[in-house]
Design a protein around this motif. Structure first.
Motif, PDB file in Angstrom:
ATOM      1  N   ILE A   1     -21.732 -23.398  25.878  1.00  0.00           N
ATOM      2  CA  ILE A   1     -22.288 -24.582  26.553  1.00  0.00           C
ATOM      3  C   ILE A   1     -21.903 -24.596  28.039  1.00  0.00           C
ATOM      4  CG2 ILE A   1     -22.186 -27.114  26.691  1.00  0.00           C
ATOM      5  CD1 ILE A   1     -21.940 -27.197  23.651  1.00  0.00           C
ATOM      6  N   MET A   2     -20.612 -24.374  28.315  1.00  0.00           N
ATOM      7  CA  MET A   2     -20.126 -24.572  29.687  1.00  0.00           C
ATOM      8  C   MET A   2     -20.588 -23.464  30.650  1.00  0.00           C
ATOM      9  SD  MET A   2     -16.366 -26.025  28.622  1.00  0.00           S
ATOM     10  CE  MET A   2     -15.595 -25.647  30.151  1.00  0.00           C
ATOM     11  N   ASP A   3     -20.621 -22.235  30.147  1.00  0.00           N
ATOM     12  CA  ASP A   3     -20.935 -21.128  31.060  1.00  0.00           C
ATOM     13  C   ASP A   3     -22.389 -20.683  31.009  1.00  0.00           C
ATOM     14  OD1 ASP A   3     -17.987 -21.106  30.625  1.00  0.00           O
ATOM     15  OD2 ASP A   3     -18.137 -19.530  32.148  1.00  0.00           O
ATOM     16  N   PHE A   4     -23.044 -20.887  29.851  1.00  0.00           N
ATOM     17  CA  PHE A   4     -24.409 -20.358  29.729  1.00  0.00           C
ATOM     18  C   PHE A   4     -25.449 -21.442  29.424  1.00  0.00           C
ATOM     19  CE2 PHE A   4     -21.493 -16.877  28.549  1.00  0.00           C
ATOM     20  CZ  PHE A   4     -21.828 -15.979  29.554  1.00  0.00           C
ATOM     21  N   GLY A   5     -24.994 -22.691  29.283  1.00  0.00           N
ATOM     22  CA  GLY A   5     -25.926 -23.796  29.029  1.00  0.00           C
ATOM     23  C   GLY A   5     -26.686 -23.662  27.718  1.00  0.00           C
ATOM     24  N   LEU A   6     -26.080 -23.023  26.721  1.00  0.00           N
ATOM     25  CA  LEU A   6     -26.770 -22.823  25.432  1.00  0.00           C
ATOM     26  C   LEU A   6     -26.627 -24.045  24.533  1.00  0.00           C
ATOM     27  CD1 LEU A   6     -25.519 -19.213  24.491  1.00  0.00           C
ATOM     28  CD2 LEU A   6     -27.434 -19.856  25.966  1.00  0.00           C
ATOM     29  N   GLU A   7     -27.442 -24.081  23.503  1.00  0.00           N
ATOM     30  CA  GLU A   7     -27.228 -25.046  22.412  1.00  0.00           C
ATOM     31  C   GLU A   7     -26.520 -24.303  21.282  1.00  0.00           C
ATOM     32  OE1 GLU A   7     -30.779 -28.293  22.567  1.00  0.00           O
ATOM     33  OE2 GLU A   7     -31.188 -26.419  21.522  1.00  0.00           O
ATOM     34  N   VAL A   8     -25.614 -25.015  20.608  1.00  0.00           N
ATOM     35  CA  VAL A   8     -24.851 -24.376  19.528  1.00  0.00           C
ATOM     36  C   VAL A   8     -25.089 -25.131  18.221  1.00  0.00           C
ATOM     37  CG1 VAL A   8     -22.561 -23.668  18.724  1.00  0.00           C
ATOM     38  CG2 VAL A   8     -23.082 -23.632  21.184  1.00  0.00           C
ATOM     39  N   VAL A   9     -25.519 -24.377  17.223  1.00  0.00           N
ATOM     40  CA  VAL A   9     -25.750 -24.947  15.896  1.00  0.00           C
ATOM     41  C   VAL A   9     -24.570 -24.581  14.993  1.00  0.00           C
ATOM     42  CG1 VAL A   9     -27.151 -24.633  13.799  1.00  0.00           C
ATOM     43  CG2 VAL A   9     -28.266 -24.913  16.024  1.00  0.00           C
ATOM     44  N   GLY A  10     -23.977 -25.582  14.364  1.00  0.00           N
ATOM     45  CA  GLY A  10     -22.909 -25.321  13.399  1.00  0.00           C
ATOM     46  C   GLY A  10     -23.501 -25.364  12.001  1.00  0.00           C
ATOM     47  N   ILE A  11     -23.408 -24.246  11.276  1.00  0.00           N
ATOM     48  CA  ILE A  11     -23.990 -24.189   9.923  1.00  0.00           C
ATOM     49  C   ILE A  11     -22.895 -24.548   8.921  1.00  0.00           C
ATOM     50  CG2 ILE A  11     -25.086 -22.669   8.217  1.00  0.00           C
ATOM     51  CD1 ILE A  11     -26.233 -21.095  10.613  1.00  0.00           C
ATOM     52  N   ALA A  12     -23.237 -25.425   7.974  1.00  0.00           N
ATOM     53  CA  ALA A  12     -22.233 -25.943   7.039  1.00  0.00           C
ATOM     54  C   ALA A  12     -21.951 -24.965   5.900  1.00  0.00           C
ATOM     55  CB  ALA A  12     -22.715 -27.269   6.463  1.00  0.00           C
ATOM     56  N   GLU A  13     -20.684 -24.919   5.492  1.00  0.00           N
ATOM     57  CA  GLU A  13     -20.278 -24.226   4.253  1.00  0.00           C
ATOM     58  C   GLU A  13     -20.719 -22.773   4.148  1.00  0.00           C
ATOM     59  OE1 GLU A  13     -21.378 -26.925   1.124  1.00  0.00           O
ATOM     60  OE2 GLU A  13     -20.502 -28.552   2.295  1.00  0.00           O
ATOM     61  N   GLY A  14     -20.466 -22.042   5.197  1.00  0.00           N
ATOM     62  CA  GLY A  14     -20.727 -20.599   5.171  1.00  0.00           C
ATOM     63  C   GLY A  14     -22.188 -20.290   4.941  1.00  0.00           C
ATOM     64  N   PHE A  15     -22.452 -19.265   4.133  1.00  0.00           N
ATOM     65  CA  PHE A  15     -23.848 -18.902   3.877  1.00  0.00           C
ATOM     66  C   PHE A  15     -24.541 -19.934   2.976  1.00  0.00           C
ATOM     67  CE2 PHE A  15     -22.260 -14.789   5.357  1.00  0.00           C
ATOM     68  CZ  PHE A  15     -23.269 -14.479   6.268  1.00  0.00           C
ATOM     69  N   GLY A  16     -23.741 -20.809   2.369  1.00  0.00           N
ATOM     70  CA  GLY A  16     -24.326 -21.895   1.573  1.00  0.00           C
ATOM     71  C   GLY A  16     -25.255 -22.740   2.433  1.00  0.00           C
ATOM     72  N   GLY A  17     -24.834 -23.012   3.665  1.00  0.00           N
ATOM     73  CA  GLY A  17     -25.635 -23.826   4.578  1.00  0.00           C
ATOM     74  C   GLY A  17     -26.892 -23.110   5.040  1.00  0.00           C
ATOM     75  N   VAL A  18     -26.858 -21.781   5.013  1.00  0.00           N
ATOM     76  CA  VAL A  18     -28.058 -21.008   5.380  1.00  0.00           C
ATOM     77  C   VAL A  18     -29.083 -21.134   4.247  1.00  0.00           C
ATOM     78  CG1 VAL A  18     -28.950 -18.713   5.912  1.00  0.00           C
ATOM     79  CG2 VAL A  18     -26.695 -19.391   6.786  1.00  0.00           C
ATOM     80  N   VAL A  19     -28.604 -20.959   3.018  1.00  0.00           N
ATOM     81  CA  VAL A  19     -29.518 -21.052   1.860  1.00  0.00           C
ATOM     82  C   VAL A  19     -30.054 -22.485   1.724  1.00  0.00           C
ATOM     83  CG1 VAL A  19     -29.692 -20.816  -0.658  1.00  0.00           C
ATOM     84  CG2 VAL A  19     -28.261 -19.223   0.648  1.00  0.00           C
ATOM     85  N   ARG A  20     -29.158 -23.460   1.916  1.00  0.00           N
ATOM     86  CA  ARG A  20     -29.543 -24.865   1.662  1.00  0.00           C
ATOM     87  C   ARG A  20     -30.036 -25.580   2.921  1.00  0.00           C
ATOM     88  NH1 ARG A  20     -24.765 -24.101  -1.365  1.00  0.00           N
ATOM     89  NH2 ARG A  20     -23.517 -25.024   0.298  1.00  0.00           N
ATOM     90  N   ASN A  21     -30.073 -24.834   4.055  1.00  0.00           N
ATOM     91  CA  ASN A  21     -30.560 -25.383   5.323  1.00  0.00           C
ATOM     92  C   ASN A  21     -29.744 -26.598   5.789  1.00  0.00           C
ATOM     93  OD1 ASN A  21     -32.249 -25.173   7.507  1.00  0.00           O
ATOM     94  ND2 ASN A  21     -33.781 -26.560   6.663  1.00  0.00           N
ATOM     95  N   GLN A  22     -28.423 -26.447   5.803  1.00  0.00           N
ATOM     96  CA  GLN A  22     -27.545 -27.546   6.230  1.00  0.00           C
ATOM     97  C   GLN A  22     -26.912 -27.165   7.564  1.00  0.00           C
ATOM     98  OE1 GLN A  22     -25.072 -27.260   2.742  1.00  0.00           O
ATOM     99  NE2 GLN A  22     -26.003 -29.054   1.811  1.00  0.00           N
ATOM    100  N   TRP A  23     -27.212 -27.901   8.574  1.00  0.00           N
ATOM    101  CA  TRP A  23     -26.676 -27.581   9.894  1.00  0.00           C
ATOM    102  C   TRP A  23     -26.764 -28.793  10.814  1.00  0.00           C
ATOM    103  CZ3 TRP A  23     -30.298 -27.882  13.958  1.00  0.00           C
ATOM    104  CH2 TRP A  23     -31.635 -27.938  13.559  1.00  0.00           C
ATOM    105  N   ARG A  24     -26.027 -28.681  11.942  1.00  0.00           N
ATOM    106  CA  ARG A  24     -26.115 -29.733  12.967  1.00  0.00           C
ATOM    107  C   ARG A  24     -25.795 -29.125  14.319  1.00  0.00           C
ATOM    108  NH1 ARG A  24     -20.341 -31.868  13.702  1.00  0.00           N
ATOM    109  NH2 ARG A  24     -19.181 -30.600  12.233  1.00  0.00           N
ATOM    110  N   LEU A  25     -26.230 -29.809  15.363  1.00  0.00           N
ATOM    111  CA  LEU A  25     -25.902 -29.321  16.705  1.00  0.00           C
ATOM    112  C   LEU A  25     -24.447 -29.684  17.013  1.00  0.00           C
ATOM    113  CD1 LEU A  25     -28.978 -30.125  18.982  1.00  0.00           C
ATOM    114  CD2 LEU A  25     -28.056 -27.876  18.407  1.00  0.00           C
TER     115      LEU A  25
END
Ligand code: F6P
Length: 363
Positions: free
Chosen positions: A31-55
């Motif tokens: 965020i500070m150096d490259f102005g990116l958005e960061v998504v935090g995915i919940a519970e490891g790959f579980g959040g990838v399968v179940r589509n659980q995430w937040r900025l």
């Protein structure tokens, strides 16, 4: 520099101290150096399968550096290629990888950081081969990844085990007992040998060195005959019984996990020596608590390096410590082999030189 706007991060596998330091470093640098958005995915790959995430924003990662665990949560069972599901009361596995890739696309990610041990990095490699722009960060208290000099989490676990061994020394001495301390490490003996040396254990039993109960008993009796009325034994959970089997136990949900060797050693020794012998299993204590300064620094370096690898567009890589530098190695190399304690290595040789027994005839 690659055209990157949004990156994701997940923490997979067993947790360990330092995961929050990684999440903080990635989020702040991105965020500070490259102005990116960061998504935090919940519970490891579980959040990838179940589509659980937040900025994640800077506020989310403020104050988390000294916190154990992971603010994102983790899972050491959820694998998109072998996802556990219950059907008619029975557990079975499904391939949910295409759904997972769709979910990652839906998150709008230009890159995904996978923080995990060999299991998580193997999944990362598979996803990379299917086109997902992945970068890995190595973690595990077991320190069993070949590709990096050290993983973060290991140093904190060592502190926990060494402190426990120090405390057990005094009570063992007061009661003239043998104390057997069972530590984690899966199929490697890094935690056992290093905490054993740091804590001055008399006997260290690791998966890499076959031992016999007779030899362990002889070492205890030799100490007693020389006037030492107590002994400290550190045994790795993956240490193998004479014959080659490791010991596992069932969790409340009926899953097999390594553990129980400490009690077996304890009972066999009591029978062979007649000395009062007790066991303590340090278990998940080793995964908890605030990360040591070493782990905080290593985790921060890995997190920052992962962001730089992404900005270079150098996907399919993992950050690794090749002392003194953090470098990018391929994920293939990262998962190629398990780092095991060399039985003829310096660590074992010098420990033996100062009288530590590994339950083999020679000492
Ligand atoms: O890999 C880390 C580790 O803590 C191992 O040392 C141990 O065998 C395993 O995870 C335990 O995992 P669980 O969280 O399933 O008990």
């Amino acid at each position: 520099m690659a055209n990157i706007h949004r990156i994701g991060i997940l923490t997979g596998g067993g947790d360990c101290p330092g995961l929050n330091a990684v999440i903080r470093a990635v989020t702040k640098y991105a965020i500070m150096d490259f102005g990116l958005e960061v998504v935090g995915i919940a519970e490891g790959f579980g959040g990838v399968v179940r589509n659980q995430w937040r900025l994640l924003n800077l506020e989310d990662v403020s104050g988390i550096l000294p916190r154990g665990g992971t603010i994102l949560g983790t899972s050491n069972r959820d694998n998109p290629f072998r996802y556990p599901v219950m059907i008619d009361g029975h557990e079975t596995y499904e391939d949910r990888s295409s759904e997972s890739i769709k979910n990652l696309e839906g998150m709008g990610l230009d890159a995904l950081i996978v923080t995990g041990g060999d299991g998580s990095q193997s999944i990362a490699l598979k996803l990379f081969s299917m086109g997902v722009p992945v970068v890995g960060i190595p973690k595990t208290i077991d320190n069993d990844l070949m590709a990096t000099d050290i993983t973060f989490g290991f140093d904190t676990a060592l502190h926990t085990c060494t402190e426990a061994i120090d405390k057990l020394h005094t009570t063992a001495e007061s009661h003239h007992r043998v104390m057997v301390v069972e530590v984690m490490g899966r199929n490697t003996g890094w935690i056992a040998i290093e905490s054993g040396i740091a804590g001055g254990a008399d006997i260290i039993l690791i998966p890499e060195i076959p031992f016999t109960f007779d030899n362990v008993a002889k070492a205890v009796l030799r100490r007693r005959d020389s006037g030492k009325k107590f002994s400290l034994i550190v045994v790795a959970e993956g240490a193998r019984l004479p014959g080659g089997d490791s010991i596992s136990k069932k969790t409340g949900l009926g899953r097999n996990v390594l553990g129980g060797i400490g009690d077996v050693v304890s009972h066999e020794l009591a029978a062979l020596t007649g000395i009062d012998t007790r066991t303590i299993v340090l278990g998940h204590l080793q995964r908890g608590g605030t990360p040591s300064p070493f782990d905080r620094i290593l985790a921060t370096r890995f997190g920052a390096k992962a962001v730089e690898i992404i900005m270079d567009g150098d996907f399919g890589k993992m950050a690794a410590l090749k002392t003194p530098n953090i470098v990018a190695i391929s994920l293939e190399e990262a998962v190629k082999g398990q780092r095991r304690v060399p039985p003829d290595g310096e660590l074992v040789r010098f420990a033996q030189a100062i009288g530590t027994s590994f339950g083999v005839t020679s000492n």
